[in-house]
Design a protein around this motif. Structure first.
Motif, mmCIF file in Angstrom:
data_model
loop_
_atom_site.group_PDB
_atom_site.id
_atom_site.type_symbol
_atom_site.label_atom_id
_atom_site.label_comp_id
_atom_site.label_asym_id
_atom_site.label_seq_id
_atom_site.Cartn_x
_atom_site.Cartn_y
_atom_site.Cartn_z
ATOM 1 N N ALA A 204 -27.152 24.496 -64.561
ATOM 2 C CA ALA A 204 -27.232 23.321 -63.696
ATOM 3 C C ALA A 204 -26.888 23.684 -62.254
ATOM 4 O O ALA A 204 -27.493 23.162 -61.303
ATOM 5 C CB ALA A 204 -26.304 22.224 -64.212
ATOM 6 N N PHE A 205 -25.925 24.573 -62.071
ATOM 7 C CA PHE A 205 -25.554 25.046 -60.737
ATOM 8 C C PHE A 205 -26.750 25.718 -60.067
ATOM 9 O O PHE A 205 -27.030 25.490 -58.876
ATOM 10 C CB PHE A 205 -24.379 26.016 -60.855
ATOM 11 N N ASP A 206 -27.471 26.541 -60.833
ATOM 12 C CA ASP A 206 -28.666 27.203 -60.292
ATOM 13 C C ASP A 206 -29.710 26.174 -59.868
ATOM 14 O O ASP A 206 -30.336 26.306 -58.813
ATOM 15 C CB ASP A 206 -29.277 28.139 -61.338
ATOM 16 N N VAL A 207 -29.916 25.163 -60.705
ATOM 17 C CA VAL A 207 -30.927 24.150 -60.407
ATOM 18 C C VAL A 207 -30.533 23.364 -59.159
ATOM 19 O O VAL A 207 -31.361 23.089 -58.282
ATOM 20 C CB VAL A 207 -31.125 23.199 -61.604
ATOM 21 N N CYS A 208 -29.262 22.998 -59.046
ATOM 22 C CA CYS A 208 -28.803 22.174 -57.928
ATOM 23 C C CYS A 208 -28.779 22.939 -56.605
ATOM 24 O O CYS A 208 -29.109 22.383 -55.560
ATOM 25 C CB CYS A 208 -27.406 21.626 -58.217
ATOM 26 N N PHE A 209 -28.361 24.205 -56.648
ATOM 27 C CA PHE A 209 -28.126 24.930 -55.399
ATOM 28 C C PHE A 209 -29.016 26.150 -55.196
ATOM 29 O O PHE A 209 -28.984 26.759 -54.124
ATOM 30 C CB PHE A 209 -26.659 25.369 -55.330
ATOM 31 N N GLY A 210 -29.810 26.511 -56.198
ATOM 32 C CA GLY A 210 -30.594 27.743 -56.113
ATOM 33 C C GLY A 210 -31.595 27.782 -54.978
ATOM 34 O O GLY A 210 -31.931 28.839 -54.476
ATOM 35 N N MET A 211 -32.116 26.621 -54.567
ATOM 36 C CA MET A 211 -33.077 26.587 -53.467
ATOM 37 C C MET A 211 -32.555 25.726 -52.321
ATOM 38 O O MET A 211 -33.304 25.166 -51.544
ATOM 39 C CB MET A 211 -34.428 26.084 -53.971
ATOM 40 N N ASN A 212 -31.245 25.636 -52.222
ATOM 41 C CA ASN A 212 -30.600 24.835 -51.179
ATOM 42 C C ASN A 212 -30.197 25.755 -50.033
ATOM 43 O O ASN A 212 -29.330 26.607 -50.190
ATOM 44 C CB ASN A 212 -29.377 24.122 -51.765
ATOM 45 N N GLU A 213 -30.828 25.579 -48.875
ATOM 46 C CA GLU A 213 -30.559 26.477 -47.757
ATOM 47 C C GLU A 213 -29.140 26.332 -47.220
ATOM 48 O O GLU A 213 -28.662 27.183 -46.455
ATOM 49 C CB GLU A 213 -31.562 26.232 -46.628
ATOM 50 N N HIS A 214 -28.453 25.251 -47.613
ATOM 51 C CA HIS A 214 -27.082 25.035 -47.152
ATOM 52 C C HIS A 214 -26.043 25.458 -48.192
ATOM 53 O O HIS A 214 -24.856 25.198 -48.025
ATOM 54 C CB HIS A 214 -26.873 23.558 -46.809
ATOM 55 N N ALA A 215 -26.502 26.114 -49.265
ATOM 56 C CA ALA A 215 -25.595 26.446 -50.367
ATOM 57 C C ALA A 215 -24.425 27.314 -49.911
ATOM 58 O O ALA A 215 -23.294 27.127 -50.354
ATOM 59 C CB ALA A 215 -26.364 27.143 -51.489
ATOM 60 N N LEU A 216 -24.684 28.268 -49.002
ATOM 61 C CA LEU A 216 -23.611 29.160 -48.566
ATOM 62 C C LEU A 216 -22.528 28.387 -47.814
ATOM 63 O O LEU A 216 -21.332 28.582 -48.074
ATOM 64 C CB LEU A 216 -24.166 30.270 -47.682
ATOM 65 N N SER A 217 -22.921 27.513 -46.912
ATOM 66 C CA SER A 217 -21.922 26.751 -46.156
ATOM 67 C C SER A 217 -21.141 25.822 -47.074
ATOM 68 O O SER A 217 -19.947 25.590 -46.873
ATOM 69 C CB SER A 217 -22.600 25.953 -45.033
ATOM 70 N N ILE A 218 -21.800 25.303 -48.120
ATOM 71 C CA ILE A 218 -21.097 24.462 -49.090
ATOM 72 C C ILE A 218 -20.107 25.297 -49.892
ATOM 73 O O ILE A 218 -18.952 24.918 -50.091
ATOM 74 C CB ILE A 218 -22.104 23.772 -50.038
ATOM 75 N N ALA A 219 -20.545 26.481 -50.332
ATOM 76 C CA ALA A 219 -19.684 27.342 -51.150
ATOM 77 C C ALA A 219 -18.437 27.762 -50.395
ATOM 78 O O ALA A 219 -17.361 27.920 -50.987
ATOM 79 C CB ALA A 219 -20.468 28.567 -51.614
ATOM 80 N N LYS A 220 -18.552 27.955 -49.096
ATOM 81 C CA LYS A 220 -17.398 28.373 -48.304
ATOM 82 C C LYS A 220 -16.270 27.351 -48.359
ATOM 83 O O LYS A 220 -15.089 27.701 -48.234
ATOM 84 C CB LYS A 220 -17.830 28.615 -46.856
ATOM 85 N N LYS A 221 -16.605 26.077 -48.561
ATOM 86 C CA LYS A 221 -15.576 25.036 -48.634
ATOM 87 C C LYS A 221 -14.666 25.234 -49.835
ATOM 88 O O LYS A 221 -13.518 24.783 -49.846
ATOM 89 C CB LYS A 221 -16.216 23.648 -48.717
ATOM 90 N N TYR A 222 -15.175 25.898 -50.867
ATOM 91 C CA TYR A 222 -14.430 26.055 -52.119
ATOM 92 C C TYR A 222 -13.910 27.478 -52.301
ATOM 93 O O TYR A 222 -13.335 27.800 -53.337
ATOM 94 C CB TYR A 222 -15.323 25.680 -53.304
ATOM 95 N N ALA A 223 -14.109 28.332 -51.301
ATOM 96 C CA ALA A 223 -13.705 29.731 -51.421
ATOM 97 C C ALA A 223 -12.192 29.864 -51.465
ATOM 98 O O ALA A 223 -11.473 29.206 -50.721
ATOM 99 C CB ALA A 223 -14.270 30.536 -50.261
ATOM 100 N N THR A 224 -11.718 30.731 -52.338
ATOM 101 C CA THR A 224 -10.298 31.056 -52.400
ATOM 102 C C THR A 224 -9.973 32.097 -51.333
ATOM 103 O O THR A 224 -10.862 32.688 -50.710
ATOM 104 C CB THR A 224 -9.937 31.621 -53.779
ATOM 105 N N ALA A 225 -8.690 32.355 -51.136
ATOM 106 C CA ALA A 225 -8.274 33.386 -50.190
ATOM 107 C C ALA A 225 -8.843 34.744 -50.601
ATOM 108 O O ALA A 225 -9.249 35.548 -49.755
ATOM 109 C CB ALA A 225 -6.754 33.440 -50.112
ATOM 110 N N GLU A 226 -8.893 34.975 -51.905
ATOM 111 C CA GLU A 226 -9.452 36.238 -52.404
ATOM 112 C C GLU A 226 -10.941 36.334 -52.077
ATOM 113 O O GLU A 226 -11.434 37.393 -51.684
ATOM 114 C CB GLU A 226 -9.243 36.335 -53.920
#
Length: 234
Positions: free
Chosen positions: A202-224
């Protein structure tokens, strides 16, 4: 020629090319696999499942030639700060590949001529019309995943799904799209698919062709994750 796409810490959990496999009758039954440098992501160049070329050198595999060295025109200049480890493949049918091995992913360049009967895949169908080489068009023609029984890699990989990805899926995939994605995944996966596999699909379907996926993912990034993305060297 097949590629395996997986999330890495360097890409905030979004997919990068993690492994490449080349096989089939044109290699006389041999299988060549190229993995990233870190052992957690493979760490080897494999021929028929066995590690080869643990240091720079050359090797003939049936009609193919492998030249492993530190030279090559980079696919991504951002990687120029890292030590180059390039696997140059001279394959039958005048196919040439260069695969760059980084810490937890690979870049590659594929050069070939149009084949009799055509060709298709992630790089497009080479028919001279770039408009039908979009990701949705390719998925419509050949599907998003390799068909059952057609996998060239020596083993399957475990599907992981982090709590950060779960939060991103629940928060940033609209409810209607998420429901549709889950329904699509239930129809496309085996009945024995786990909840983790369904969520990853489902994650692939929702974000796989989303050009903003990287900026969204950064919001949830851990310190690591942030350290790996900005500081860790492959």
């Amino acid at each position: 020629i097949q590629g395996r796409y997986m999330g890495t810490k360097y890409t905030y959990g979004l997919a990068a090319t993690q492994k490449v496999a080349i096989a089939g009758p044109f290699l006389q039954g041999n299988v060549i696999e190229v993995e990233p440098m870190e052992h957690a992501y493979g760490g080897h160049i494999l021929v028929n499942g066995q590690p080869v070329l643990t240091s720079f050198g050359t090797l003939q595999v049936g009609p193919a030639f492998i030249n492993y060295n530190g030279i090559g025109e980079l696919v991504d200049e951002a990687a120029s700060k890292w030590t180059t480890r390039a696997v140059h493949l001279e394959l039958p049918m005048d196919i040439v590949m260069t695969i760059f091995r980084w810490g937890n992913y690979v870049d590659f360049k594929l050069e070939m001529s149009p084949l009799p009967g055509g060709q298709d895949g992630s790089c497009g169908n080479f028919n001279g019309d770039a408009s039908d080489d979009t990701t949705p068009a390719i998925f419509k023609r050949i599907g998003a995943r390799v068909g059952r029984g057609e996998m060239l890699f020596s083993h399957f990989t475990d599907v992981s799904f982090t709590s950060e990805e779960q939060s991103m899926l629940n928060t940033d995939c609209p409810e209607g799209e998420l429901m549709a994605a889950r329904e699509k995944c239930r129809g496309g996966l085996l009945q024995t698919a786990t909840e983790k596999q369904l969520n990853a699909c489902a994650f692939d379907v929702c974000f796989g062709m989303n050009e903003h996926a990287l900026s969204i993912a950064k919001k949830y990034a851990t310190a690591e994750d942030r350290a790996a993305a900005h500081e860790a060297l492959p």
